[in-house]
Design a protein around this motif. Structure first.
Motif, PDB file in Angstrom:
ATOM      1  N   UNK A 136       0.829  -1.200   0.000  1.00 42.57           N
ATOM      2  CA  UNK A 136       0.000   0.000   0.000  1.00 42.57           C
ATOM      3  C   UNK A 136       0.868   1.256   0.000  1.00 42.57           C
ATOM      4  N   UNK A 137       2.041   1.156   0.630  1.00 41.91           N
ATOM      5  CA  UNK A 137       2.913   2.324   0.731  1.00 41.91           C
ATOM      6  C   UNK A 137       3.569   2.628  -0.615  1.00 41.91           C
ATOM      7  N   UNK A 138       3.862   3.905  -0.849  1.00 42.50           N
ATOM      8  CA  UNK A 138       4.594   4.283  -2.065  1.00 42.50           C
ATOM      9  C   UNK A 138       6.094   4.176  -1.777  1.00 42.50           C
ATOM     10  N   UNK A 143      10.812   5.036   1.882  1.00 44.94           N
ATOM     11  CA  UNK A 143      12.103   5.660   2.206  1.00 44.94           C
ATOM     12  C   UNK A 143      11.980   6.534   3.455  1.00 44.94           C
ATOM     13  N   UNK A 144      10.828   7.189   3.599  1.00 43.47           N
ATOM     14  CA  UNK A 144      10.647   8.002   4.803  1.00 43.47           C
ATOM     15  C   UNK A 144      10.589   7.120   6.047  1.00 43.47           C
ATOM     16  N   UNK A 145       9.963   5.947   5.906  1.00 41.50           N
ATOM     17  CA  UNK A 145       9.837   5.095   7.100  1.00 41.50           C
ATOM     18  C   UNK A 145      11.187   4.530   7.544  1.00 41.50           C
ATOM     19  N   UNK A 169      19.662   1.140   4.431  1.00 38.16           N
ATOM     20  CA  UNK A 169      18.294   1.617   4.681  1.00 38.16           C
ATOM     21  C   UNK A 169      17.382   1.302   3.483  1.00 38.16           C
ATOM     22  N   UNK A 170      17.942   1.418   2.268  1.00 40.36           N
ATOM     23  CA  UNK A 170      17.146   1.077   1.076  1.00 40.36           C
ATOM     24  C   UNK A 170      16.765  -0.410   1.126  1.00 40.36           C
ATOM     25  N   UNK A 171      17.724  -1.243   1.533  1.00 40.65           N
ATOM     26  CA  UNK A 171      17.413  -2.682   1.635  1.00 40.65           C
ATOM     27  C   UNK A 171      16.293  -2.931   2.641  1.00 40.65           C
TER      28      UNK A 171
END
Ligand SMILES: Nc1ncnc2c1ncn2[C@@H]1O[C@H](COP(=O)(O)OP(=O)(O)OP(=O)(O)O)[C@@H](O)[C@H]1O
Ligand SMILES: [Mg+2]
Length: 334
Positions: A136-138, A143-145, A169-171
């Motif tokens: 559901x998240x974009x 990335x913000x989370x 963090x991207x992973x």
């Protein structure tokens, strides 16, 4: 192998089990013949639980992580049962397995450079995974989370344009895109410097407690493990040799291998001139010993150790050893 149940079974601590592994064995027949690189593993993880897998290099930690994530190399032959959310994953069709994996298990590896596609922007990789898993998240929200600022720049960036910490963090964002009930983190911070390591661990822990996924945390580092996990499974040469609550196992090890790991780690922390480590090294699978696989390095070895030890089950603790250390009366000293 004998029909005796020699794998260590972990008690259930945290509500219902979301993952149950029963008598799991993995072989690489072309490379090592009949030897099991994972041998009769029994393990479960409760919903929202943080479980550590610890052992020296070559003990099978990553192979266990890959087996759980259904990502074993095609040269591997696996036997046994892996039940995720009540379904036996290994008996399902490939496409069904892929969709379960896509929606329930997130994976974070040590080496983000090889886990990410080097030629593709972060945004495209996130979009692809979000689509596949019906997230559901974009991508920007993900990335913000994981607390990456400059989301617009990072979405456009290729992996090599990011720092090690940012890539990690991207992973984690990619793992979250799968709406995970379980995250397998295989040495997620080993390649990072100490400050960034602490930030990434804190992030993982915050996400874990906010989102409620269970965490299978694979590590060499007993200090990290004791800070971040509730239960621990110690692996030696493809077998689980001891399990229990992390604090209790590390304060009062029963298996000589666990005791050796603990003293090596304490000596590291105290900066001893003479580093105390366990003499010898883990054998290659082709020369794993019959019976207790640790016996050639064990100071308590006797003849009986050439017979595989049964699992001793005590309240809150399982271990497989003919000559365990006696239980210390006051766990929780220090
Ligand atoms: N693709 C493969 N083919 C054959 N053998 C393999 C393969 N991958 C791993 N192994 C063997 O399986 C054993 C366990 O490897 P694994 O990578 O799980 O160890 P590990 O505990 O994760 O070690 P480390 O701490 O160094 O990451 C090793 O003996 C390794 O050589
Ligand atoms: Mg590994």
């Amino acid at each position: 192998m004998s029909g005796v149940d020699t794998g260590v079974r972990m008690g259930e601590l945290m509500g219902e089990d979301i993952l149950e592994i029963e008598n799991l064995s993995v072989r690489f027949p072309r490379r090592y013949g009949p030897v099991s690189v994972l041998d009769n593993i029994n393990l479960s993880i409760g919903s929202g639980e943080r479980l550590a897998i610890v052992g020296e290099s070559g003990c099978g930690k990553s192979i266990l992580g890959l087996a759980v994530s259904d990502l074993l190399p095609s040269s591997a032959v696996a036997n046994g049962r892996i039940e995720f959310l009540g379904t036996d994953v290994r008996s399902m069709s490939k496409s069904r397995r892929r969709s379960i994996r896509g929606q329930g298990i997130g994976i974070v590896y040590q080496d983000a450079m090889t886990s990410l596609n080097p030629g593709m922007s972060v945004g495209s990789q996130l979009t692809q995974v979000c689509k596949r898993s019906g997230a559901e998240a974009t991508p920007a929200e993900l990335l913000e989370s994981v607390r990456l600022g400059e989301t617009r720049r990072i979405l456009r960036a290729k992996p090599y344009q990011l720092s090690g910490g940012q890539r990690q963090r991207v992973l984690i964002a990619l793992a979250l895109a799968r709406n995970p009930r379980l995250v397998v983190a295989d040495e997620p911070t080993t390649a990072l410097d100490v400050t960034v390591q602490a930030q990434i661990m804190e992030l993982l822990l915050n996400l874990q407690s906010n989102l409620g996924f269970a965490l299978l945390f694979i590590s060499h580092d007993l200090a990290l493990v004791s800070e971040f996990t509730q239960r621990i499974a110690i692996m030696y040469a493809g077998q689980i040799v001891e399990t229990g609550l992390t604090t209790e196992v590390l304060q009062d090890p029963r298996h000589p291998y666990t005791a050796g790991l603990v003293s090596a780690s304490v000596s590291l922390e105290e900066g001893d001139d003479e580093l105390k480590s366990i003499p010898g090294q883990v054998r290659r699978p082709e020369s794993f010993l019959e019976g207790c696989r640790f016996r050639d390095r064990c100071e308590r070895v006797t003849e009986i150790c050439s017979v595989r030890p049964r699992v001793e089950e005590e309240p809150g603790r399982d271990f497989a050893c003919h000559h365990p250390y006696a239980k210390t009366a006051s766990v929780g000293r220090n």
